[in-house]
Structure formats: structure tokens, C-alpha cells
Scaffold this motif. Structure first.
Motif, mmCIF file in Angstrom:
data_model
loop_
_atom_site.group_PDB
_atom_site.id
_atom_site.type_symbol
_atom_site.label_atom_id
_atom_site.label_comp_id
_atom_site.label_asym_id
_atom_site.label_seq_id
_atom_site.Cartn_x
_atom_site.Cartn_y
_atom_site.Cartn_z
ATOM 1 N N GLY A 112 0.699 -1.096 -0.219
ATOM 2 C CA GLY A 112 -0.198 -0.069 -0.073
ATOM 3 C C GLY A 112 0.997 1.409 0.154
ATOM 4 N N GLU A 113 1.812 1.096 0.075
ATOM 5 C CA GLU A 113 2.951 2.561 -0.154
ATOM 6 C C GLU A 113 3.372 2.456 -1.097
ATOM 7 N N ASP A 114 4.018 4.221 -1.817
ATOM 8 C CA ASP A 114 4.294 4.531 -2.908
ATOM 9 C C ASP A 114 5.819 4.483 -3.026
ATOM 10 N N VAL A 115 5.928 3.381 -4.126
ATOM 11 C CA VAL A 115 7.424 2.931 -4.298
ATOM 12 C C VAL A 115 8.363 3.483 -5.128
ATOM 13 N N SER A 116 7.610 4.604 -5.527
ATOM 14 C CA SER A 116 8.613 5.087 -6.941
ATOM 15 C C SER A 116 9.204 6.161 -6.487
ATOM 16 N N ALA A 118 11.446 4.563 -4.182
ATOM 17 C CA ALA A 118 12.121 4.306 -2.946
ATOM 18 C C ALA A 118 13.780 3.333 -4.012
ATOM 19 N N TRP A 119 14.396 2.778 -3.437
ATOM 20 C CA TRP A 119 15.499 2.402 -3.861
ATOM 21 C C TRP A 119 15.490 1.021 -5.204
ATOM 22 N N GLY A 120 15.710 1.811 -6.389
ATOM 23 C CA GLY A 120 15.055 1.112 -7.807
ATOM 24 C C GLY A 120 14.169 0.969 -8.070
ATOM 25 N N GLY A 121 12.571 1.802 -7.706
ATOM 26 C CA GLY A 121 11.728 2.702 -7.881
ATOM 27 C C GLY A 121 11.641 3.226 -9.605
ATOM 28 N N PRO A 122 10.726 3.412 -10.144
ATOM 29 C CA PRO A 122 9.608 3.573 -9.743
ATOM 30 C C PRO A 122 8.578 2.024 -9.657
ATOM 31 N N THR A 123 9.117 0.714 -10.346
ATOM 32 C CA THR A 123 8.565 -0.020 -10.193
ATOM 33 C C THR A 123 8.211 -0.791 -8.957
ATOM 34 N N ALA A 124 7.589 -1.358 -8.238
ATOM 35 C CA ALA A 124 7.278 -2.077 -6.539
ATOM 36 C C ALA A 124 8.584 -3.898 -7.326
ATOM 37 N N ALA A 125 8.727 -4.099 -8.378
ATOM 38 C CA ALA A 125 9.342 -5.089 -8.823
ATOM 39 C C ALA A 125 10.972 -4.865 -8.691
ATOM 40 N N GLY A 126 11.461 -2.895 -9.364
ATOM 41 C CA GLY A 126 12.418 -3.029 -8.919
ATOM 42 C C GLY A 126 12.635 -2.405 -7.607
ATOM 43 N N ALA A 127 12.288 -1.449 -6.993
ATOM 44 C CA ALA A 127 12.077 -1.586 -5.219
ATOM 45 C C ALA A 127 12.653 -3.081 -4.791
ATOM 46 N N TRP A 128 12.601 -4.430 -4.772
ATOM 47 C CA TRP A 128 12.154 -4.819 -4.227
ATOM 48 C C TRP A 128 13.102 -6.283 -4.639
ATOM 49 N N ALA A 129 13.925 -5.845 -6.563
ATOM 50 C CA ALA A 129 14.839 -6.589 -6.976
ATOM 51 C C ALA A 129 15.909 -5.566 -5.757
ATOM 52 N N ALA A 130 15.523 -4.586 -5.494
ATOM 53 C CA ALA A 130 16.799 -3.689 -5.220
ATOM 54 C C ALA A 130 16.765 -3.696 -3.427
ATOM 55 N N HIS A 131 16.257 -3.780 -3.296
ATOM 56 C CA HIS A 131 15.805 -4.202 -1.143
ATOM 57 C C HIS A 131 16.972 -5.571 -1.460
ATOM 58 N N PHE A 132 16.526 -6.648 -2.089
ATOM 59 C CA PHE A 132 16.395 -7.545 -2.132
ATOM 60 C C PHE A 132 18.399 -8.230 -1.724
ATOM 61 N N VAL A 133 18.691 -7.320 -3.466
ATOM 62 C CA VAL A 133 19.988 -7.483 -3.705
ATOM 63 C C VAL A 133 21.377 -6.350 -2.479
ATOM 64 N N ILE A 134 20.282 -5.599 -2.032
ATOM 65 C CA ILE A 134 21.268 -4.860 -1.170
ATOM 66 C C ILE A 134 20.968 -5.839 0.742
ATOM 67 N N ALA A 135 19.926 -6.367 0.590
ATOM 68 C CA ALA A 135 20.126 -6.867 1.839
ATOM 69 C C ALA A 135 21.016 -8.267 1.799
ATOM 70 N N LEU A 136 21.073 -9.369 0.475
ATOM 71 C CA LEU A 136 21.988 -10.015 0.118
ATOM 72 C C LEU A 136 23.284 -10.403 0.281
ATOM 73 N N ALA A 137 23.771 -8.647 -0.799
ATOM 74 C CA ALA A 137 25.122 -8.574 -0.179
ATOM 75 C C ALA A 137 25.212 -7.903 1.501
ATOM 76 N N MET A 138 24.837 -7.680 2.044
ATOM 77 C CA MET A 138 25.284 -7.377 3.673
ATOM 78 C C MET A 138 25.077 -8.493 4.277
ATOM 79 N N VAL A 139 24.273 -10.180 4.148
ATOM 80 C CA VAL A 139 24.190 -11.154 4.797
ATOM 81 C C VAL A 139 25.404 -11.789 4.006
#
Length: 158
Positions: A112-116, A118-139
Motif C-alpha cells: 500500500g505504500e508508494d515505492v516510486s 524507493a531504491w530501485g523504483g519507480p516500479t514495485a518489482a525494481g524496488a523489490w529487486a534493489a532491496h533484495f540485492v542490498i540485503a543479500l550483499a549485507m548477509v
């Protein structure tokens, strides 16, 4: 002459497997150490010692020549390992939580949030991919550090 990799004297697991085992070790070390202390205080040093050996084998230690599981030995092992266990859990735990919540379950966390913007935005898929890659890089960075400074429970060696 060929030698089997499993029988070679310096056999090592592949780096990703070692890293995953050490991340699991870092997450489990503190709870297992606290459990071992509770078991030892309640009079069950044998069970506490078995938990400590299982934890050490997960971290890669050779548990062949373990000391007898007496109260003093079990508590000594736990107290010596407690500072490192606290540090490993404090570093690894938040990174894994971020990987799961902001990486894997990003769409649920931002429903329900606007992800335009967000990192990887403006699409929700891009934001999801960017956040996943960043979190995976941290781990991954934490896992590499754990492999580099690997010293899980040396007290069980000999």
C-alpha cells in the motif's frame, strides 16, 4: 596418482557452504550457549556438553577429543565463548532479519505504500529487486567476515 577430495588432509567445503554454516553458527551460538548454561546449572552437564559439541561441529570444529562434560568444564566453555557469541549474534541477526523482511518479503513490508521514490523504483518489482540485492550483499559481507575470522569454539580441539 589421484586422491579423493574427501580424504585429502586439507579438505575444505566450498566457500558458500562454509559461509552458510558460519552464519547459522553465529545465529545459534548465543541461544545454545545460554541453554548450555541453564542445563549445567540445573544439573545436566552431559546434555549441555552435547549441545556445545553440536554447535562446535556446525562451526567447523573437530569434536573428536572433547573434554569430559562436567559442570566446571561446560560452564567454562560457555563463559569463554559468550563474548564472541554475543558479538556474532549482534552482527549477524539484524542482517538476516533485514534480508528476510526487506529482501524476501519486501512487497508485504511495503503493501500500500508508494515505492516510486524507493531504491530501485519507480516500479514495485525494481524496488523489490534493489532491496533484495542490498540485503543479500549485507548477509554475504557478514558471511565473508565470519569465514575470515573463523574461530568457533577452539576449546573443543584437544
Amino acid at each position: 596418482m589421484t586422491t579423493d577430495a574427501a580424504t585429502a588432509p586439507h579438505h575444505r567445503r566450498p566457500l558458500p557452504q562454509r559461509a552458510l554454516r558460519l552464519v547459522a553458527h553465529a545465529l545459534l551460538a548465543l541461544p545454545v550457549t545460554l541453554l548450555a548454561l541453564a542445563l549445567a546449572v540445573s544439573g545436566n552437564a552431559g546434555a549441555a556438553g552435547r549441545w556445545q559439541r553440536r554447535l562446535a561441529s556446525l562451526g567447523g570444529a573437530d569434536t573428536g577429543a572433547a573434554a569430559p562434560d562436567r559442570f566446571r568444564t561446560v560452564v567454562g566453555r560457555a563463559l569463554r565463548g559468550l563474548p564472541a557469541d554475543l558479538l556474532a549474534f549482534a552482527v549477524t541477526g539484524p542482517c538476516v532479519v533485514l534480508l528476510v523482511t526487506r529482501g524476501v518479503f519486501y512487497p508485504l513490508a511495503t503493501a500500500g505504500e508508494d515505492v516510486s521514490h524507493a531504491w530501485g523504483g519507480p516500479t514495485a518489482a525494481g524496488a523489490w529487486a534493489a532491496h533484495f540485492v542490498i540485503a543479500l550483499a549485507m548477509v554475504t559481507a557478514v558471511a565473508v567476515v565470519l569465514v575470515a575470522v573463523r574461530r568457533p569454539h577452539r576449546w573443543l580441539r584437544g
